[in-house]
Enzyme design. Structure first.
Site, PDB file in Angstrom:
ATOM      1  N   ASP A   1      -4.625  -7.944  -3.362  1.00  0.00           N
ATOM      2  CA  ASP A   1      -4.628  -8.058  -2.360  1.00  0.00           C
ATOM      3  C   ASP A   1      -6.374  -8.383  -1.550  1.00  0.00           C
ATOM      4  OD1 ASP A   1      -5.308  -7.002   0.934  1.00  0.00           O
ATOM      5  OD2 ASP A   1      -5.179  -4.534   0.032  1.00  0.00           O
TER       6      ASP A   1
ATOM      7  N   HIS B   1       0.869  -1.229   0.159  1.00  0.00           N
ATOM      8  CA  HIS B   1      -0.304   0.175   0.018  1.00  0.00           C
ATOM      9  C   HIS B   1       0.784   1.523  -0.215  1.00  0.00           C
ATOM     10  CE1 HIS B   1      -3.447  -2.778   0.497  1.00  0.00           C
ATOM     11  NE2 HIS B   1      -3.221  -2.708   1.576  1.00  0.00           N
TER      12      HIS B   1
END
Ligand code: ZN
Length: 455
Positions: free
Chosen positions: A321, A270
């Site tokens: 993810d 991220h």
């Protein structure tokens, strides 16, 4: 060459060789599933052949809850409310369920063009936190699912210790994620015996909020950890940045760069919220920024400073993810589109006049994905695993496309998936848009999800 090594020779009209398309598209696959030296007559496999994309961030079990958290709740719906839904769902998943869900996911990944997955795995124990009789049972379920489908894996067992920056213990729903440092290192050690050409083991620290500083130092200094890839969730959420500032006196990326030897072995997943000095320091470190644009959009995380990071020479890769979407095309498209929407400009990832956005993105994600997975290079070269994808020559999107325009059409034009065939470890696991075992894997998945929905 030894008699026992049967090499199969293939050719493509155009082959992506790391930096761009080559018209000399010869590929030779040896009996171990690796690329070798080309010679002799070759079978034509297609017009456009590329290396498979590494998916650098996956939580396989979340595939089964994709779409279950899209209903409005309290007025401040965010990552944190999504996480409650995720915890409730995770509670009923054991090794058999995990294997069924992961296999379905990995079939979808292969069909989309991912040939390697980095599995950031924290669902370790029974729901009450007690280890399974075989403590690595959930890890083995993931390995079995990967081998059943043919996708290669970097398995990253996750160290998860506390419920926040203040060091509070795990909440009851988090207990099955938890380890002490010694039991974590034992798990890592026992998983290393499964390493093979299709399986690497790496290390994951869940996040700064879940791993106290002393434990981080102990793990990073441990013998088996040297040389392994190291992944960590970092700076995904503003709340996380604020808590880190309040308790550790620095922003998460800044703190990590100050307290660990962050280098090319690291993948910062991220890394959404960065200030200018963090952008340049992260880029210089050689670490990979692990970006998951469709999940980050779905969770309302925020936007990564892509242009500044690329200008600073930073390395990036992509992951799916939470699996709200399973497609490298969509990750790369939204990586670019998020920036266009925010800046009201076009062609952001391309840094120089005439550069193709699609080629810039695909090249960057291949290189960064390979680095994050602990693979040598993201290219179809001698000695690498034969992981390749063949685009559909008949797709209207590719009609009359030149070498300079094909990648942009692949990534930006239309919604029909263009990945026709996929070779993983030298085997054709997807042919004509179908995975070799997709019907059986889908029906097993369906019964597991029906069971979970009823529980
Ligand atoms: Zn994640």
């Amino acid at each position: 060459m030894s008699e026992s090594i049967h090499t199969r020779n293939y050719r493509a009209d155009r082959l992506w060789l790391g930096e761009g398309w080559s018209e000399d598209g010869a590929l030779a696959v040896d009996s171990t599933g690796h690329l070798g030296a080309t010679e002799g007559p070759a079978e034509r496999i297609g017009g456009w052949v590329l290396p498979g994309m590494p998916n650098l961030h996956s939580h396989a079990f979340q595939r089964a809850m994709a779409g279950l958290a899209e209903r409005k709740g309290r007025s401040d719906d965010s990552f944190w409310t999504w996480r409650e839904t995720m915890y409730a769902f995770a509670a009923a998943i054991g090794p058999e369920q995990l294997k069924a869900i992961a296999a379905q996911l990995y079939v979808e990944m292969l069909k989309a063009g991912y040939t390697h997955v980095c599995e950031f795995h924290y669902l370790h124990h029974q729901p009450d936190g007690t280890p399974y009789g075989q403590p690595e049972a959930m890890s083995l379920a993931l390995i079995e699912a990967a081998r059943e489908t043919g996708i290669a894996m970097t398995l990253l067992p996750v160290l998860y210790m506390s419920g926040g920056f203040d060091g509070r213990p795990l909440a009851p729903r988090q207990r099955r994620f938890g380890h002490r440092v010694d039991s974590y290192l034992r798990l890592l050690d026992s998983l290393k015996q499964y390493e093979a050409a299709d399986l690497r083991i790496g290390v994951a620290l869940h996040s700064l909020r879940a791993v106290p500083e002393a434990a981080m130092r102990e793990v990073l200094a441990a013998e088996p950890v040297r040389d392994l890839p190291i992944h960590i969730h970092i700076a995904e959420q503003i709340g996380e940045v604020q808590d880190c500032l309040a308790t550790r006196g620095a922003r998460p990326v800044e703190w990590l760069l100050d307290h660990a030897d962050v280098d090319a072995r690291w993948c910062l997943v991220h890394a959404t919220h960065l200030e200018d000095n963090e952008v340049s320091r992260l880029a210089r470190s050689g670490a990979v920024a692990g970006l998951c644009p469709t999940t980050e959009a779905n969770l309302g995380d925020g936007l990564f400073p892509l242009a500044d990071y690329l200008d600073a020479g930073g390395t990036l890769g992509i992951g799916s993810d939470s699996h709200i979407s399973v497609s490298p095309v969509e990750e790369l498209r939204w990586l670019e589109y998020g920036q266009r929407l925010a800046t009201r400009h076009r062609n952001i990832a391309a840094r120089h006049e005439h550069d193709s956005v699609g080629e810039t993105l695909w090249r960057a994600a291949l290189r960064g994905g390979a680095r994050a997975a602990g693979l040598p290079i993201g290219a179809l070269r001698e000695g690498t695993r034969a992981d390749a994808i063949v685009l559909d020559d008949d797709a209207p999107q590719l009609a009359a496309r030149s070498v300079g325009a094909a990648m942009d059409s692949f990534l930006f034009a239309g919604n029909r998936p263009l990945v026709r065939d996929v070779m993983a470890g030298g085997q054709w696991v997807v042919r004509d848009f179908c995975h070799r075992d997709e019907a059986g894997i889908a029906s097993r998945y369906r019964s597991v999800v029906e069971q979970l929905a009823a529980s």
